[in-house]
Design an enzyme around this catalytic site. Structure first.
Site, PDB file in Angstrom:
ATOM      1  N   THR A   1      84.318  68.747  20.192  1.00  0.00           N
ATOM      2  CA  THR A   1      83.824  70.044  20.661  1.00  0.00           C
ATOM      3  C   THR A   1      85.105  70.866  20.492  1.00  0.00           C
ATOM      4  O   THR A   1      84.921  72.260  19.950  1.00  0.00           O
ATOM      5  CB  THR A   1      83.092  70.110  21.965  1.00  0.00           C
ATOM      6  OG1 THR A   1      82.506  68.925  22.124  1.00  0.00           O
ATOM      7  CG2 THR A   1      82.343  71.494  22.058  1.00  0.00           C
TER       8      THR A   1
ATOM      9  N   HIS B   1      75.999  71.010  24.232  1.00  0.00           N
ATOM     10  CA  HIS B   1      75.746  69.879  24.115  1.00  0.00           C
ATOM     11  C   HIS B   1      74.392  69.256  24.272  1.00  0.00           C
ATOM     12  O   HIS B   1      73.558  68.209  24.426  1.00  0.00           O
ATOM     13  CB  HIS B   1      76.381  69.030  25.345  1.00  0.00           C
ATOM     14  CG  HIS B   1      77.967  69.071  25.283  1.00  0.00           C
ATOM     15  ND1 HIS B   1      78.521  68.660  24.266  1.00  0.00           N
ATOM     16  CD2 HIS B   1      78.945  69.082  26.316  1.00  0.00           C
ATOM     17  CE1 HIS B   1      79.854  68.917  24.253  1.00  0.00           C
ATOM     18  NE2 HIS B   1      80.121  69.058  25.617  1.00  0.00           N
TER      19      HIS B   1
ATOM     20  N   LYS C   1      94.310  62.072  23.243  1.00  0.00           N
ATOM     21  CA  LYS C   1      95.093  61.379  22.156  1.00  0.00           C
ATOM     22  C   LYS C   1      94.748  61.951  20.911  1.00  0.00           C
ATOM     23  O   LYS C   1      95.406  62.338  19.921  1.00  0.00           O
ATOM     24  CB  LYS C   1      94.857  60.158  22.234  1.00  0.00           C
ATOM     25  CG  LYS C   1      95.595  59.105  23.012  1.00  0.00           C
ATOM     26  CD  LYS C   1      95.660  57.843  22.664  1.00  0.00           C
ATOM     27  CE  LYS C   1      96.550  56.836  23.535  1.00  0.00           C
ATOM     28  NZ  LYS C   1      96.179  55.385  23.180  1.00  0.00           N
TER      29      LYS C   1
END
Ligand code: PAP
Length: 345
Positions: A84, A148, A312
């Site tokens: 997102t 969402h 990450k």
């Protein structure tokens, strides 16, 4: 005359706020009756077959009663933890590139978090202090709005508007990586105190494959958008995080075309798509002070920091956290649920 107009407008706004309060009371009563389950660092309610934070169900129902779509709205939709933040940065940069030139010191991405530049529709508490939907009304057209929400929970007025002229971009991600990303996000709340059922990765995995995850079942969420993207490709662009990672320029060019602002030949020759990719890359965004420091929002007793949206940003990180057998559990359930749909994740 002016005083009378002022009195009338005060009366209207007091009527409106009374109406808002009444709607809110009705919604709260409705949400309180929904089935509830603990997990993922808090409880979720089952609404229309999806497990959702009760606060966000409240937000969704409020959208149903008060949201005013615009003909050129662009909706950025996703399952949580599927890209997102990245998509918000990309779409914002693409849409606004004539207004905010890439490389300039005043580019909004240098001073504001991507999650702030494109607000979530159903989580107003992240953006305002109970100020209704004004923060959505205040955005200039064409509005970029994120959600969402599964497609089936879109407010009917928004669905009609999309069918007529709006657009939706959906970004999906390999479920094992999305699951691990979510688990880390939830673990941040564990550090804030208290024992939770997601302390153990295996029990979180069990919940995920039962379909119990925030905005889950994960597969139903993807399938709704996938099917609609097949039947109406001009309305819904279905993208995968992994594809965008492996060929970013190709997908950014597709995205710009879909959004109605294709890159010109000159822009392509000048390397503008590459520059967009670079500015919005994980390394670039996660390295900016504006994304490293401070709080993004408080939800109930939980603090979400701006840096929580950058961990990450790699494909296949699940192998560093799950055994192969755990991975196979997710693969098996996904294979069964997606069977016959043509969607492979
Ligand atoms: P949300 O669903 O809570 O709104 P979302 O941005 O979808 O957040 O999820 C965060 C994930 O996107 C993190 O994945 P990870 O835990 O596997 O690392 C985050 O690192 C990754 N992410 C954020 N920005 C980028 C980016 N610019 N490029 C690639 N991945 C990114």
């Amino acid at each position: 005359m002016a005083a009378q107009a002022k009195d009338e407008s005060a009366a209207i706004s007091s009527d409106e706020s009374q109406e808002q309060e009444d709607t809110s009371t009705i919604i709260t009563a409705l949400v309180s009756k929904l089935p509830t389950r603990q997990g993922w660092s808090q409880s979720y309610v089952l609404y229309n077959n999806y497990w959702i934070n009760p606060l966000f169900v409240h937000g969704i129902l409020r959208l149903h009663t008060t949201f005013k779509p615009r003909h050129d709205d662009i909706i950025l939709a996703s399952n949580p933890k599927c890209g997102t933040t990245w998509m918000k940065a990309l779409a914002f940069t693409i849409i606004n590139r004539s207004r905010y030139e890439l490389g300039n010191n005043d580019h909004p991405l240098l001073s504001r978090h991507p999650q702030e530049l494109v607000p979530f529709m159903e989580t107003p508490t992240c953006h305002t202090n109970g100020d209704g939907l004004n923060y959505l009304e205040a955005l200039p057209s064409p509005r970029l709005l994120a959600t969402h929400m599964p497609l089936s929970l879109f407010p009917p007025q928004l669905s009609s508007s999309i069918a007529a002229s709006g657009r939706v971009v959906y970004v999906c991600r390999e479920p094992k990586d999305a699951f691990v990303s979510r688990w880390h996000f939830a673990s941040k709340f564990r550090r804030c105190g208290g024992e939770h059922s997601t302390d153990n990765l295996e029990s979180a995995l069990d919940m995920f494959i039962q379909g119990f995850s925030p905005y889950g079942p994960f597969w139903d969420h993807c399938l709704e958008y996938w099917r609609q993207s097949i039947s109406s490709p001009e309305k819904i662009l279905f993208l995968k995080y992994e594809d965008m990672m492996s060929e970013p320029v190709k997908h950014i060019v597709r995205l710009a075309t879909f959004l109605g602002v294709p890159f010109s030949v000159k822009e392509e020759e000048d390397g503008v798509p590459k520059e967009v990719v670079r500015l919005c890359s994980f390394d670039s965004l996660s390295g900016m002070c504006v994304n490293q420091l401070g709080e993004f929002a408080r939800l109930q007793d939980k603090v979400i920091d701006k840096s929580d949206f950058f961990r990450k940003g790699v494909v296949g990180d699940w192998v560093n956290h799950m055994s192969e057998e755990m991975g196979r559990k997710i693969d098996r359930v996904m294979e069964e649920k997606l069977k016959g749909s043509g969607l492979v994740l």
